[in-house]
Design an enzyme around this catalytic site. Sequence first.
Site, mmCIF file in Angstrom:
data_model
loop_
_atom_site.group_PDB
_atom_site.id
_atom_site.type_symbol
_atom_site.label_atom_id
_atom_site.label_comp_id
_atom_site.label_asym_id
_atom_site.label_seq_id
_atom_site.Cartn_x
_atom_site.Cartn_y
_atom_site.Cartn_z
ATOM 1 N N ARG A 134 14.543 -56.369 14.111
ATOM 2 C CA ARG A 134 13.473 -57.142 14.764
ATOM 3 C C ARG A 134 13.913 -58.585 14.913
ATOM 4 O O ARG A 134 14.170 -59.273 13.929
ATOM 5 C CB ARG A 134 12.176 -57.054 13.942
ATOM 6 C CG ARG A 134 11.354 -55.844 14.295
ATOM 7 C CD ARG A 134 10.062 -55.784 13.505
ATOM 8 N NE ARG A 134 9.168 -56.913 13.752
ATOM 9 C CZ ARG A 134 7.896 -56.919 13.375
ATOM 10 N NH1 ARG A 134 7.382 -55.865 12.753
ATOM 11 N NH2 ARG A 134 7.136 -57.963 13.607
ATOM 12 N N ARG A 146 5.208 -67.750 13.104
ATOM 13 C CA ARG A 146 4.265 -66.618 13.149
ATOM 14 C C ARG A 146 3.127 -66.851 12.162
ATOM 15 O O ARG A 146 1.963 -66.567 12.451
ATOM 16 C CB ARG A 146 4.990 -65.302 12.798
ATOM 17 C CG ARG A 146 5.856 -64.786 13.929
ATOM 18 C CD ARG A 146 6.905 -63.815 13.435
ATOM 19 N NE ARG A 146 6.363 -62.566 12.927
ATOM 20 C CZ ARG A 146 7.091 -61.669 12.243
ATOM 21 N NH1 ARG A 146 8.366 -61.877 12.013
ATOM 22 N NH2 ARG A 146 6.531 -60.555 11.827
HETATM 23 P P1 AP5 Z 1 4.737 -54.538 6.808
HETATM 24 O O1 AP5 Z 1 3.984 -53.382 6.265
HETATM 25 O O2 AP5 Z 1 5.592 -54.317 8.003
HETATM 26 O O3 AP5 Z 1 3.755 -55.776 7.064
HETATM 27 P P2 AP5 Z 1 2.948 -56.132 8.373
HETATM 28 O O4 AP5 Z 1 1.776 -56.917 7.913
HETATM 29 O O5 AP5 Z 1 2.717 -54.931 9.209
HETATM 30 O O6 AP5 Z 1 4.064 -57.091 9.006
HETATM 31 P P3 AP5 Z 1 4.567 -57.225 10.489
HETATM 32 O O7 AP5 Z 1 5.736 -58.156 10.469
HETATM 33 O O8 AP5 Z 1 4.840 -55.909 11.110
HETATM 34 O O9 AP5 Z 1 3.318 -57.922 11.051
HETATM 35 P P4 AP5 Z 1 3.132 -58.827 12.261
HETATM 36 O O10 AP5 Z 1 1.695 -59.018 12.254
HETATM 37 O O11 AP5 Z 1 3.955 -60.061 12.324
HETATM 38 O O12 AP5 Z 1 3.843 -57.951 13.365
HETATM 39 P P5 AP5 Z 1 3.276 -57.187 14.612
HETATM 40 O O13 AP5 Z 1 4.216 -56.096 14.854
HETATM 41 O O14 AP5 Z 1 1.826 -56.915 14.493
HETATM 42 O O15 AP5 Z 1 5.590 -55.134 5.593
HETATM 43 C C1 AP5 Z 1 6.485 -56.193 5.784
HETATM 44 C C2 AP5 Z 1 7.660 -56.024 4.811
HETATM 45 O O16 AP5 Z 1 7.196 -56.139 3.483
HETATM 46 C C3 AP5 Z 1 8.329 -54.644 4.899
HETATM 47 O O17 AP5 Z 1 9.695 -54.786 4.723
HETATM 48 C C4 AP5 Z 1 7.696 -53.843 3.752
HETATM 49 O O18 AP5 Z 1 8.531 -52.857 3.258
HETATM 50 C C5 AP5 Z 1 7.445 -54.949 2.727
HETATM 51 N N1 AP5 Z 1 6.272 -54.694 1.890
HETATM 52 C C6 AP5 Z 1 5.093 -54.113 2.263
HETATM 53 N N2 AP5 Z 1 4.247 -54.057 1.223
HETATM 54 C C7 AP5 Z 1 4.892 -54.647 0.163
HETATM 55 C C8 AP5 Z 1 4.524 -54.896 -1.188
HETATM 56 N N3 AP5 Z 1 3.343 -54.556 -1.665
HETATM 57 N N4 AP5 Z 1 5.422 -55.530 -1.959
HETATM 58 C C9 AP5 Z 1 6.667 -55.890 -1.485
HETATM 59 N N5 AP5 Z 1 7.075 -55.663 -0.213
HETATM 60 C C10 AP5 Z 1 6.190 -55.055 0.595
HETATM 61 O O19 AP5 Z 1 3.420 -58.319 15.742
HETATM 62 C C11 AP5 Z 1 4.678 -58.785 16.174
HETATM 63 C C12 AP5 Z 1 4.484 -59.709 17.370
HETATM 64 O O20 AP5 Z 1 3.901 -58.967 18.461
HETATM 65 C C13 AP5 Z 1 3.531 -60.899 17.161
HETATM 66 O O21 AP5 Z 1 4.178 -62.002 16.591
HETATM 67 C C14 AP5 Z 1 3.061 -61.164 18.604
HETATM 68 O O22 AP5 Z 1 4.046 -61.846 19.341
HETATM 69 C C15 AP5 Z 1 2.946 -59.752 19.181
HETATM 70 N N6 AP5 Z 1 1.604 -59.181 18.999
HETATM 71 C C16 AP5 Z 1 1.287 -58.069 18.258
HETATM 72 N N7 AP5 Z 1 -0.035 -57.827 18.311
HETATM 73 C C17 AP5 Z 1 -0.570 -58.805 19.093
HETATM 74 C C18 AP5 Z 1 -1.895 -59.115 19.497
HETATM 75 N N8 AP5 Z 1 -2.956 -58.370 19.102
HETATM 76 N N9 AP5 Z 1 -2.085 -60.191 20.311
HETATM 77 C C19 AP5 Z 1 -1.041 -60.938 20.725
HETATM 78 N N10 AP5 Z 1 0.241 -60.714 20.362
HETATM 79 C C20 AP5 Z 1 0.478 -59.652 19.545
#
Ligand code: AP5
Length: 202
Positions: A134, A146
């Site tokens: 990513r 972010r």
């Molecule tokens: P993970 O479970 O992937 O966490 P997450 O909250 O889903 O993190 P993301 O990075 O996927 O969230 P995001 O909101 O930035 O991304 P999104 O894809 O929505 O865990 C993260 C890491 O921690 C993993 O390695 C996991 O193994 C580890 N982990 C989990 N639990 C743990 C624990 N308890 N202890 C230790 N480690 C742990 O968005 C990406 C981009 O898309 C945005 O920046 C934006 O540009 C766009 N986008 C997406 N949705 C929208 C929207 N609705 N509107 C506008 N733009 C949007």
Amino acid sequence: MFNLILFGPPGSGKGTQSDLLVSKYGLVHLSTGNLLRSEIADKTPLGIEAKNFMDKGQLVPDEVVIGMIDNCLELHKDAGGFLFDGFPRTANQAKALDKLLELKRTAIHSVLALEVTEEELVKRLLERGKTSGRSDDTNEAVIRNRFAVYQNETAPVAEHYKAQHKFKAIPGEGTVADISAALGEQIDKVLERQRKEQEAFE
Ligand code: AP5
């Protein structure tokens, strides 16, 4: 029907916990991040436009993500419920989601927010960036942007759901299993309340 929003900053564990909750509760997982990444992988015009925003840690325009969610709701007309992950992220998206669900004679039933400190988020995402491929996980400045975008544009969305008495914060640090248990406990409470209300109505 049961509709849940998993809320929280980037890296708070929304995706990890969604995978566990959708199978346990029979929900359809709608992650706007995953949907956008699949558009990027397919090199669609939408994906090419979205990538410019995502690579900088900025939000993709509301109309793009609202349109994607609308399509998915249509695609899964017979779903028993949805888990929204990473959506809504702005006040406009929250209002649009209320309207879309109202058209389907349903609503959001619960919003569970994972709380994790900024330093832990940065650590988790930089670690994931070593293998995830990513582009938004490899650069600390983008990760911090972010988080800033989350604080400025997304965190205020909590107020929309607090006003509807649907919002609950859950500690997001600890083991994945313990966090999943805490989320499950809260969901079971809401489902039990729903069941009692339904019984009283009948
Ligand atoms: P993970 O479970 O992937 O966490 P997450 O909250 O889903 O993190 P993301 O990075 O996927 O969230 P995001 O909101 O930035 O991304 P999104 O894809 O929505 O865990 C993260 C890491 O921690 C993993 O390695 C996991 O193994 C580890 N982990 C989990 N639990 C743990 C624990 N308890 N202890 C230790 N480690 C742990 O968005 C990406 C981009 O898309 C945005 O920046 C934006 O540009 C766009 N986008 C997406 N949705 C929208 C929207 N609705 N509107 C506008 N733009 C949007």
